[in-house]
Motif scaffolding. Structure first.
Motif, PDB file in Angstrom:
ATOM      1  N   CYS A  17      75.718  25.326  -7.250  1.00  7.65           N
ATOM      2  CA  CYS A  17      76.249  24.455  -8.365  1.00  7.65           C
ATOM      3  C   CYS A  17      75.386  25.150  -9.644  1.00  7.65           C
ATOM      4  O   CYS A  17      74.222  25.289  -9.481  1.00  7.65           O
ATOM      5  CB  CYS A  17      75.495  23.100  -8.056  1.00  7.65           C
ATOM      6  SG  CYS A  17      75.675  22.045  -9.379  1.00  7.65           S
ATOM      7  N   SER A 154      73.877  16.286  -1.550  1.00  8.64           N
ATOM      8  CA  SER A 154      73.546  16.896  -2.927  1.00  8.64           C
ATOM      9  C   SER A 154      72.425  16.371  -3.461  1.00  8.64           C
ATOM     10  O   SER A 154      72.126  15.129  -3.157  1.00  8.64           O
ATOM     11  CB  SER A 154      74.790  16.620  -3.663  1.00  8.64           C
ATOM     12  OG  SER A 154      74.657  17.071  -4.838  1.00  8.64           O
ATOM     13  N   VAL A 174      74.723  21.037  -1.327  1.00  4.54           N
ATOM     14  CA  VAL A 174      75.125  21.691  -2.689  1.00  4.54           C
ATOM     15  C   VAL A 174      73.481  22.039  -2.885  1.00  4.54           C
ATOM     16  O   VAL A 174      72.716  21.543  -3.040  1.00  4.54           O
ATOM     17  CB  VAL A 174      75.293  20.715  -3.847  1.00  4.54           C
ATOM     18  CG1 VAL A 174      75.406  21.328  -5.168  1.00  4.54           C
ATOM     19  CG2 VAL A 174      76.724  19.877  -3.424  1.00  4.54           C
TER      20      VAL A 174
END
Length: 217
Positions: A17, A154, A174
């Motif tokens: 990310c 995440s 993530v």
């Protein structure tokens, strides 16, 4: 198309990310990560020129699964799709951006949100903010009643925990600062990003391989 994105995410184990202060830094950082072995990458919508950067990357790396993160409205979702995104992510569930051709990964936190998002058509959900609400143990707990719902973990995850999350049932994790280190980004140290990305991609690959041995399809 969304099916391919989904299987690529599960096979990778890691979604990198990226958020950057400028389009050129975003492009260079993304190139470094992809060249290091990252096969799934999302760029946060607040990054300047996000859709142009995504379009450029889609042309340079046609086999990489690319997405846009923190999408909060239909306009950004459509722009992402037009730029060549394979998936979009958001921190909450937005029913109006569910799309047949584009994999949508909504953010969820509670069991109710997980089930209602899945029942509304989300094929995979993002448990967020995971490290603030119990981390690996929280994913393990959620997978007991929902073994059939694919989950991405995440927020605040470090590379050394990738294996633990996947072992406990996460389809992928993530990684943001763990790959795109804030200091490395600000200093344009793309060599450091390459090395962090290489290590992260390897951790994801090993965890997925281990899972396949335990649960052969």
């Amino acid at each position: 198309m969304s099916t391919t994105a989904m299987s690529n995410i599960v096979n990778s184990g890691v979604i990198a990310c990226l958020r950057a202060q400028s389009a050129d830094v975003a492009l260079e950082a993304a190139r470094a990560a992809i060249q290091a072995g990252i096969s799934v990458l999302e760029i946060v919508v607040s990054t300047p020129g996000v859709f142009q950067v995504l379009h450029q990357l889609a042309q340079e790396f046609p086999t990489t699964t690319l997405g846009v993160g923190t999408v909060l409205n239909l306009k950004d979702a459509q722009n992402a799709k037009n730029a060549g995104a394979n998936f979009i992510m958001s921190p909450a569930f937005l029913k109006d951006i569910l799309d047949e051709d584009l994999l949508y990964i909504p953010g969820v936190m509670t069991p109710t949100e997980i089930l209602s998002s899945y029942n509304a058509g989300a094929k995979i959900v993002k448990v967020y903010p995971v490290s603030a609400i119990g981390g690996v143990q929280y994913i393990a707990t959620l997978k007991k009643p929902f073994p059939h719902i694919p989950m991405v973990a995440s927020q605040g995850i470090t590379t050394d925990l990738v294996g633990a999350y996947i072992d406990e049932g996460a389809s992928a994790v993530v990684l943001s600062d763990a790959i795109f280190d804030k200091k490395a980004i600000s200093q344009r140290n793309f060599t450091a990003i390459y090395q962090l990305a290489r290590f992260a991609a390897l951790q994801g690959h090993e965890a997925v391989k281990r899972k396949e041995k335990i649960y052969p399809s």
